[in-house]
Design an enzyme around this catalytic site. Structure first.
Site, mmCIF file in Angstrom:
data_model
loop_
_atom_site.group_PDB
_atom_site.id
_atom_site.type_symbol
_atom_site.label_atom_id
_atom_site.label_comp_id
_atom_site.label_asym_id
_atom_site.label_seq_id
_atom_site.Cartn_x
_atom_site.Cartn_y
_atom_site.Cartn_z
ATOM 1 N N TYR A 6 -10.785 1.378 10.825
ATOM 2 C CA TYR A 6 -12.006 1.731 10.070
ATOM 3 C C TYR A 6 -12.324 0.709 8.986
ATOM 4 O O TYR A 6 -13.291 0.851 8.263
ATOM 5 C CB TYR A 6 -11.917 3.143 9.479
ATOM 6 N N ASP A 55 2.203 -4.649 8.973
ATOM 7 C CA ASP A 55 1.034 -3.808 8.709
ATOM 8 C C ASP A 55 -0.176 -4.731 8.625
ATOM 9 O O ASP A 55 -0.257 -5.583 7.731
ATOM 10 C CB ASP A 55 1.233 -3.025 7.404
ATOM 11 N N PHE A 70 0.879 -1.164 0.000
ATOM 12 C CA PHE A 70 0.000 0.000 0.000
ATOM 13 C C PHE A 70 0.923 1.222 0.000
ATOM 14 O O PHE A 70 1.858 1.293 0.801
ATOM 15 C CB PHE A 70 -0.894 -0.006 1.243
HETATM 16 C C1 LIG Z 1 -5.760 1.437 4.558
HETATM 17 C C2 LIG Z 1 -4.290 1.285 4.696
HETATM 18 C C3 LIG Z 1 -3.514 2.299 5.259
HETATM 19 C C4 LIG Z 1 -4.183 3.592 5.642
HETATM 20 O O1 LIG Z 1 -3.377 4.492 6.257
HETATM 21 P P1 LIG Z 1 -4.029 5.807 6.876
HETATM 22 O O2 LIG Z 1 -2.916 6.489 7.507
HETATM 23 O O3 LIG Z 1 -5.116 5.373 7.798
HETATM 24 O O4 LIG Z 1 -4.641 6.597 5.764
HETATM 25 C C5 LIG Z 1 -2.158 2.065 5.449
HETATM 26 N N1 LIG Z 1 -1.582 0.897 5.073
HETATM 27 C C6 LIG Z 1 -2.317 -0.094 4.499
HETATM 28 C C7 LIG Z 1 -1.667 -1.364 4.103
HETATM 29 C C8 LIG Z 1 -3.676 0.087 4.282
HETATM 30 O O5 LIG Z 1 -4.395 -0.861 3.706
#
Ligand SMILES: *Cc1c(COP(=O)(O)O)cnc(C)c1O
Length: 415
Positions: free
Chosen positions: A225, A200, A128
């Site tokens: 979320y 993660d 991501f």
């Molecule tokens: C959804 C997601 C994020 C989101 O990060 P935010 O700081 O909450 O915007 C980060 N890493 C991964 C792998 C995700 O799927």
């Protein structure tokens, strides 16, 4: 090929599903099938009740007193322990705070600090993107530190590990393909190379059993979320293994991480425990909504959840491949359910338009550039009948060519 499941088969799957009654706790829209709980989970009655109470009573009436009388100040660690139970972390190692992006920043800095003399971060090219963007930000503050990427510098993380590697930042479940890593095995390989593992969990927390302590993970981050249904922008969590709590330092040394925040001392003296991984004031209304959302997990056995998740993704793949053959969909997720999280991705040259047409027809998934149709399967609120319906609508959108209508090619800011 074996015959596709009939209506009756699907009804029996639902009849035998012990988690099915839980869906009644969510505010579902009639006639819609929601396959995007991996992006934003559904609202539950308990989450909305908790939010309403916090706003009407604690904020409106209690005002500043509520920091003490309503226990606001301790919410991040209380909810951290609750999430800890879902991700295999004993108490005192998880705090709910800030965003996943910010927590990655803290974890990477802390991990590098634990390995003086080493100067490489290993991550995944297919990660991501925010994980990589944050790693770049960390590197910009630490002269000499560089990054190696799986998928660019070697095919496997294991082949990138050597005595220079300080930290490995890796996704448990890939956000796009749903590919699931073996956390225990990879953590062992990372430790054998003398490096620190940061997991993660954005696409695995609340989606499948996670065993951080048992796997020997060093740090983990994740959001609340998605599968935890905390609501839009609800704060993230960070896990720091107990053995690192005394030594690990994070650079966002705000007052909520101080050992005595209300002594208003001039210098920073970090809390000895997980509280040190907070920065400043946390979003209490969102924390309350999250607290309500987490209640349902007291009724859920994670292994049952996983069984249902596998059944749903297997059913979807089988039906889509059976009903949509010849329309150019290519499965991007691992075919072996043991290697897959709770989501299914199909590639198609016109993925964007097809997804827009599906959404208009009440099947809500999402599109991930450049060519992925992504479907998330939340076992708490989906039935097998929902999944069968979604596959049939997808077949119909392809068969009828509905997606070719020009309105489906218009792009919004958020896809
Ligand atoms: C959804 C997601 C994020 C989101 O990060 P935010 O700081 O909450 O915007 C980060 N890493 C991964 C792998 C995700 O799927």
């Amino acid at each position: 090929m074996a015959a596709l499941p009939t209506e009756d088969d699907i009804a029996s799957m639902d009849a035998a599903d012990p988690l099915l009654p839980l869906r009644e706790q969510f505010l579902r829209a009639e006639g819609e099938v929601y396959l995007d709980g991996n992006s934003l989970g559904m609202a539950s009655g308990a989450a909305l009740d908790a939010l309403r109470l916090a706003a009407r009573e604690e904020w409106t009436r209690g005002l500043i007193r509520s920091w003490n009388t309503a226990g606001w100040f301790d919410l991040p660690v209380e909810l951290g322990d609750r999430i800890g139970r879902l991700i295999g972390a004993a108490s005192g190692q998880v705090v709910v705070a800030d965003t996943t992006s910010i927590n990655i920043y803290k974890a990477l800095h802390a991990a590098i600090g634990l390995r003086p003399g080493r100067n490489v971060i290993v991550a995944e090219a297919g990660s991501f993107p925010t994980d990589l963007y944050i790693a770049e930000g960390v590197i910009s503050t630490l002269p000499g530190v560089t990054m190696r990427l799986e998928g660019r510098d070697a095919d496997r993380i294991e082949d990138l590990l050597d005595q220079d590697v300080a930290a490995v930042l890796v996704n448990h479940v890939n956000y796009k393909t749903g590919a699931l890593r073996d956390m225990a095995a990879l953590t062992r390989a990372i430790h054998d190379a003398g490096a620190v593992a940061i997991w993660d969990l954005c696409h695995s927390a609340g989606a499948l059993p996670v065993a951080l302590d048992a796997a020997g993970a060093d740090f983990a981050v994740g959001c609340t979320y998605k599968y935890l249904n905390g609501g839009p922008g609800s704060p993230a969590f960070i896990y720091v293994a107990a053995r690192h709590l005394a030594e690990a330092r994070q650079p966002l040394s705000g007052w909520w991480g101080h050992a005595r925040p209300f002594a208003f001392e001039t210098g920073f003296d970090g809390d000895p425990g997980i509280r040190r991984f907070q920065c400043g004031t946390q979003p209490i209304l969102s924390l309350r909504a999250l607290q309500g959302a987490l209640e349902i997990w007291d009724e859920v056995d994670m292994h049952r959840l996983r069984e249902k998740s596998v059944a749903l993704t297997e059913l979807f793949i089988r039906l889509v491949e059976g009903l949509c053959a010849g329309h150019g969909l290519v499965l991007e997720s691992p075919r072996d359910p043991a290697l897959r999280g709770s989501q299914v991705a199909f590639a198609h040259d016109h993925a964007y338009e097809i997804m827009q047409a599906l959404i208009e027809r009440g099947v809500i998934g999402d599109f991930r550039a450049p060519s992925t149709l992504r479907f998330g399967f939340t076992p708490l609120y989906l039935s097998h009948a929902d999944v069968a319906h979604a596959a049939r609508v997808l077949a119909d959108v392809l068969e009828s060519g509905l997606w070719r209508e020009p309105r489906f090619a218009v792009r919004g800011a958020v896809t």
